[in-house]
Design a protein around this motif. Structure first.
Motif, PDB file in Angstrom:
ATOM      1  N   CYS A  66      -6.584  -7.711   8.267  1.00 53.91           N
ATOM      2  CA  CYS A  66      -5.624  -6.655   7.944  1.00 53.91           C
ATOM      3  C   CYS A  66      -5.608  -5.624   9.073  1.00 53.91           C
ATOM      4  CB  CYS A  66      -5.995  -5.973   6.625  1.00 53.91           C
ATOM      5  SG  CYS A  66      -6.100  -7.096   5.213  1.00 53.91           S
ATOM      6  N   LEU A  67      -4.459  -5.478   9.708  1.00 53.69           N
ATOM      7  CA  LEU A  67      -4.308  -4.496  10.774  1.00 53.69           C
ATOM      8  C   LEU A  67      -3.466  -3.327  10.283  1.00 53.69           C
ATOM      9  CD1 LEU A  67      -3.638  -6.790  13.877  1.00 53.69           C
ATOM     10  CD2 LEU A  67      -5.816  -6.144  12.824  1.00 53.69           C
ATOM     11  N   GLY A  68      -3.687  -2.155  10.879  1.00 56.77           N
ATOM     12  CA  GLY A  68      -2.944  -0.981  10.466  1.00 56.77           C
ATOM     13  C   GLY A  68      -2.576  -0.098  11.639  1.00 56.77           C
ATOM     14  N   VAL A  69      -1.392   0.505  11.554  1.00 49.69           N
ATOM     15  CA  VAL A  69      -0.921   1.394  12.617  1.00 49.69           C
ATOM     16  C   VAL A  69      -1.409   2.819  12.317  1.00 49.69           C
ATOM     17  CG1 VAL A  69       1.090   2.097  13.978  1.00 49.69           C
ATOM     18  CG2 VAL A  69       1.083  -0.128  12.856  1.00 49.69           C
ATOM     19  N   ASP A  70      -2.728   2.963  12.281  1.00 47.46           N
ATOM     20  CA  ASP A  70      -3.368   4.259  12.037  1.00 47.46           C
ATOM     21  C   ASP A  70      -4.822   4.133  12.470  1.00 47.46           C
ATOM     22  OD1 ASP A  70      -2.951   6.953  10.099  1.00 47.46           O
ATOM     23  OD2 ASP A  70      -5.014   6.255  10.295  1.00 47.46           O
ATOM     24  N   THR A  71      -5.375   5.208  13.006  1.00 46.27           N
ATOM     25  CA  THR A  71      -6.725   5.150  13.559  1.00 46.27           C
ATOM     26  C   THR A  71      -7.780   4.767  12.528  1.00 46.27           C
ATOM     27  OG1 THR A  71      -6.990   7.519  13.159  1.00 46.27           O
ATOM     28  CG2 THR A  71      -6.270   6.851  15.362  1.00 46.27           C
ATOM     29  N   GLN A  72      -7.569   5.089  11.252  1.00 47.58           N
ATOM     30  CA  GLN A  72      -8.612   4.889  10.248  1.00 47.58           C
ATOM     31  C   GLN A  72      -8.421   3.606   9.440  1.00 47.58           C
ATOM     32  OE1 GLN A  72      -9.804   8.025  12.035  1.00 47.58           O
ATOM     33  NE2 GLN A  72     -11.095   7.319  10.363  1.00 47.58           N
ATOM     34  N   SER A  73      -7.717   2.639  10.002  1.00 49.36           N
ATOM     35  CA  SER A  73      -7.392   1.418   9.252  1.00 49.36           C
ATOM     36  C   SER A  73      -8.608   0.577   8.908  1.00 49.36           C
ATOM     37  CB  SER A  73      -6.382   0.579  10.044  1.00 49.36           C
ATOM     38  OG  SER A  73      -5.158   1.275  10.190  1.00 49.36           O
ATOM     39  N   SER A  74      -9.745   0.861   9.521  1.00 50.82           N
ATOM     40  CA  SER A  74     -10.971   0.147   9.173  1.00 50.82           C
ATOM     41  C   SER A  74     -11.379   0.380   7.723  1.00 50.82           C
ATOM     42  CB  SER A  74     -12.112   0.600  10.080  1.00 50.82           C
ATOM     43  OG  SER A  74     -12.374   1.986   9.898  1.00 50.82           O
ATOM     44  N   THR A  75     -10.789   1.372   7.074  1.00 49.06           N
ATOM     45  CA  THR A  75     -11.079   1.669   5.667  1.00 49.06           C
ATOM     46  C   THR A  75     -11.015   0.418   4.812  1.00 49.06           C
ATOM     47  OG1 THR A  75     -10.112   3.867   5.967  1.00 49.06           O
ATOM     48  CG2 THR A  75     -10.412   3.116   3.710  1.00 49.06           C
ATOM     49  N   MET A  76     -10.050  -0.451   5.110  1.00 46.11           N
ATOM     50  CA  MET A  76      -9.834  -1.648   4.293  1.00 46.11           C
ATOM     51  C   MET A  76     -11.017  -2.598   4.341  1.00 46.11           C
ATOM     52  SD  MET A  76      -5.775  -2.336   5.111  1.00 46.11           S
ATOM     53  CE  MET A  76      -5.903  -2.116   6.905  1.00 46.11           C
ATOM     54  N   GLY A  77     -11.881  -2.479   5.357  1.00 52.27           N
ATOM     55  CA  GLY A  77     -13.057  -3.338   5.465  1.00 52.27           C
ATOM     56  C   GLY A  77     -14.024  -3.197   4.305  1.00 52.27           C
ATOM     57  N   ALA A  78     -13.852  -2.166   3.496  1.00 55.82           N
ATOM     58  CA  ALA A  78     -14.695  -1.996   2.306  1.00 55.82           C
ATOM     59  C   ALA A  78     -14.534  -3.146   1.334  1.00 55.82           C
ATOM     60  CB  ALA A  78     -14.370  -0.672   1.621  1.00 55.82           C
ATOM     61  N   VAL A  79     -13.400  -3.869   1.400  1.00 58.45           N
ATOM     62  CA  VAL A  79     -13.149  -4.959   0.459  1.00 58.45           C
ATOM     63  C   VAL A  79     -13.402  -6.324   1.101  1.00 58.45           C
ATOM     64  CG1 VAL A  79     -11.596  -3.597  -0.959  1.00 58.45           C
ATOM     65  CG2 VAL A  79     -10.642  -4.969   0.883  1.00 58.45           C
ATOM     66  N   ASN A  80     -14.343  -6.372   2.064  1.00 55.18           N
ATOM     67  CA  ASN A  80     -14.798  -7.648   2.608  1.00 55.18           C
ATOM     68  C   ASN A  80     -13.733  -8.353   3.442  1.00 55.18           C
ATOM     69  OD1 ASN A  80     -15.689 -10.910   1.500  1.00 55.18           O
ATOM     70  ND2 ASN A  80     -17.007  -9.647   2.765  1.00 55.18           N
ATOM     71  N   CYS A  81     -12.884  -7.558   4.108  1.00 60.46           N
ATOM     72  CA  CYS A  81     -11.918  -8.131   5.045  1.00 60.46           C
ATOM     73  C   CYS A  81     -12.170  -7.562   6.434  1.00 60.46           C
ATOM     74  CB  CYS A  81     -10.475  -7.848   4.604  1.00 60.46           C
ATOM     75  SG  CYS A  81      -9.991  -6.111   4.664  1.00 60.46           S
ATOM     76  N   PHE A  82     -11.561  -8.183   7.449  1.00 60.71           N
ATOM     77  CA  PHE A  82     -11.642  -7.649   8.804  1.00 60.71           C
ATOM     78  C   PHE A  82     -10.437  -6.752   9.006  1.00 60.71           C
ATOM     79  CE2 PHE A  82     -10.898  -7.466  13.330  1.00 60.71           C
ATOM     80  CZ  PHE A  82     -12.167  -7.313  13.853  1.00 60.71           C
ATOM     81  N   ALA A  83     -10.671  -5.459   9.169  1.00 58.67           N
ATOM     82  CA  ALA A  83      -9.595  -4.475   9.265  1.00 58.67           C
ATOM     83  C   ALA A  83      -9.750  -3.680  10.545  1.00 58.67           C
ATOM     84  CB  ALA A  83      -9.625  -3.534   8.060  1.00 58.67           C
ATOM     85  N   MET A  84      -8.627  -3.443  11.232  1.00 55.78           N
ATOM     86  CA  MET A  84      -8.712  -2.802  12.544  1.00 55.78           C
ATOM     87  C   MET A  84      -7.417  -2.058  12.851  1.00 55.78           C
ATOM     88  SD  MET A  84      -9.643  -4.755  16.114  1.00 55.78           S
ATOM     89  CE  MET A  84      -7.978  -5.381  16.386  1.00 55.78           C
ATOM     90  N   PRO A  85      -7.502  -0.901  13.509  1.00 58.25           N
ATOM     91  CA  PRO A  85      -6.292  -0.196  13.920  1.00 58.25           C
ATOM     92  C   PRO A  85      -5.644  -0.838  15.142  1.00 58.25           C
ATOM     93  CG  PRO A  85      -8.210   1.038  14.619  1.00 58.25           C
ATOM     94  CD  PRO A  85      -8.724  -0.115  13.819  1.00 58.25           C
ATOM     95  N   VAL A  86      -4.308  -0.826  15.170  1.00 55.63           N
ATOM     96  CA  VAL A  86      -3.538  -1.229  16.359  1.00 55.63           C
ATOM     97  C   VAL A  86      -2.503  -0.137  16.594  1.00 55.63           C
ATOM     98  CG1 VAL A  86      -3.886  -3.706  16.339  1.00 55.63           C
ATOM     99  CG2 VAL A  86      -2.150  -2.735  14.851  1.00 55.63           C
ATOM    100  N   LEU A  87      -2.809   0.768  17.499  1.00 59.75           N
ATOM    101  CA  LEU A  87      -1.967   1.952  17.670  1.00 59.75           C
ATOM    102  C   LEU A  87      -0.879   1.760  18.711  1.00 59.75           C
ATOM    103  CD1 LEU A  87      -4.714   4.721  17.514  1.00 59.75           C
ATOM    104  CD2 LEU A  87      -3.457   3.607  15.661  1.00 59.75           C
ATOM    105  N   ASN A  88      -1.162   1.012  19.747  1.00 63.15           N
ATOM    106  CA  ASN A  88      -0.179   0.784  20.805  1.00 63.15           C
ATOM    107  C   ASN A  88       0.088  -0.715  20.937  1.00 63.15           C
ATOM    108  OD1 ASN A  88      -0.065   3.576  21.674  1.00 63.15           O
ATOM    109  ND2 ASN A  88      -2.116   3.263  22.516  1.00 63.15           N
TER     110      ASN A  88
END
Length: 429
Positions: free
Chosen positions: A120-142
């Motif tokens: 799960c990727l997110g266009v926001d710096t704090q997108s790692s929040t989603m990693g709490a549910v056992n997924c790989f989550a990372m921000p992609v800003l540019n």
């Protein structure tokens, strides 16, 4: 050699049996979550390009509600995003507007978009929040345009650091305190790496607390954070998941760049700042310092557990007349749940102003009545303590958990919530 949670997720997403740190992989993503600004819209329109899968893109209206904030204005940007969604075939239910809205890395969790084993990727710096549910989550800003078009991203498989948790958090200590402890203790040792949590202490943490901890990866210096799946998480995810999922666990023989032990029962209430996130001290070291503003909200707080904790401190008490306290629920669902449980009434009775869900006062460009003036000092549950973040460059921002903010709002100075929480326990006994 065994695999970490990170390696297992990235191997599956790249069509490989196994990957190792340093491998270059083309990762197929499961979700891209966007805030309510679309800098990529013009580019895709100009080149007549289509998104890879309209069903896997969501927009969360969380930042841009200030009509006079330039250069992006809600009255222009929100309709523009909806028009773009219609052109691309993105379903209306994927647009989380007022009444359904919330922060762009909270909505995917509570609405079942982010599931164990997903990317799960997110266009926001704090997108790692989603990693709490056992997924790989990372921000992609540019450079999000290629991801929108192809649905994949080239990555170098990162190294991982394991943190083994034991014990239970003391009353009035929550996920923000865990983050500040890790910022103080880990320094640059996790820079660019993934933090994977494990150990019996994980089971003692509510989902809201896990989300708050995962939210702090950028401030800690990590690439992202992943929690393991346990029965508590599966019970949370199962009724809301929008897709089938497979929980991921690290192998016993998985190799880590480093391993740390944290006894949750030894953690204390902490304060970060002002101005520097790594300036971390115990609350009692700053007790008595005057404050004129207090804020409970943002993606690192503002969840139901945070609001309930603040209400426990504020119940039957009043905000100090020299302090303005603003509370912003993290999502519309959280807002409704807090109203249903009587939490909002406790906050309002104490003198707090409760605003619509979203990012709120965390950044001065967001919609909030809380804008700091020159010389003010605010104690906040938000993400950053940088100069000018919440208003004047001459204001100070101290970061703490919701109980500390509530106690400080009552006293008009930095205060430990321990006596207030103890009194609540006595009343409930």
């Amino acid at each position: 050699m065994g695999s970490t949670m990170t390696a297992k997720i990235l191997a599956k997403a790249s069509g490989r049996d196994q990957v190792r740190p340093g491998d270059a992989v083309l990762v197929k993503i499961d979700l891209l979550t966007c805030v309510d600004a679309g800098p990529f819209i013009d580019e895709l329109r100009a080149r007549d390009l289509k998104v890879w899968d309209p069903e896997r893109i969501i927009f969360c209206f969380d930042h841009i509600f200030q009509p006079d904030w330039m250069p992006i204005r809600a009255e222009i940007e929100h309709p523009r995003i909806k028009e773009f969604a219609r052109e691309q075939g993105i379903p209306p239910q994927n647009i989380y507007d007022v009444g359904r809205n919330g922060i762009s890395h909270q909505i995917p969790v509570e609405q079942g978009w982010a599931v164990p084993g997903a990317v799960c990727l997110g266009v926001d710096t704090q997108s790692s929040t989603m990693g709490a549910v056992n997924c790989f989550a990372m921000p992609v800003l540019n450079g999000s345009e290629p991801i929108l078009i192809t649905g994949d991203i080239w990555m170098i498989v990162p190294e991982c650091v394991r943190i083994d948790l034991t014990g239970d958090l003391p009353r009035g200590v929550n996920g923000k305190d865990v983050v500040y402890r890790l910022i103080a203790d880990l320094g640059e040792s996790v820079q660019g790496k993934v933090i994977e949590f494990s150990g019996p202490g994980v089971g003692s943490l509510p989902i809201d607390v896990r989300l708050a901890i995962a939210n702090g990866s950028v401030q800690i210096g990590a690439l992202t954070i992943i929690f393991p799946a346990d029965d508590h998480l599966i019970d949370y995810i199962s009724p809301r998941a929008r897709s089938a999922f497979n929980a991921v666990a690290a192998d016993d023989e998985a190799e880590y760049a480093a391993t740390y032990d944290v006894d949750l029962s030894t953690l204390a209430r902490l304060i970060a700042g002002p101005h520097e996130i790594d300036l971390v001290r115990r609350v009692d070291e700053l007790a008595g310092l005057d404050v004129t503003a207090a804020y409970i909200g943002s993606c690192s707080s503002g969840r139901l557990d945070d609001l309930a904790l603040a209400a426990d401190v504020l119940r039957g008490r009043k905000v100090h007349p020299s302090v303005r306290l603003v509370v912003t629920p993290i999502s519309a669902d959280t807002h409704r749940d807090a109203a249903r449980d009587g939490i909002l009434q406790d906050l309002l009775d104490a003198g707090a102003t409760v605003t619509q869900p979203g990012c709120g006062a965390c950044y001065k460009g967001n919609l909030s009545p809380l804008k700091l003036g020159s010389g003010e000092r605010c104690i906040s549950t938000s993400v950053e303590t940088l100069r000018g973040r919440m208003g004047s460059m001459d204001a100070e921002i101290l970061l703490a958990n919701a109980a500390v903010v509530a106690a400080s709002a009552i006293e008009g100075r930095v205060a430990d919530p321990g006596p207030y929480l103890a009194r609540q326990v006595e009343l409930q006994a």
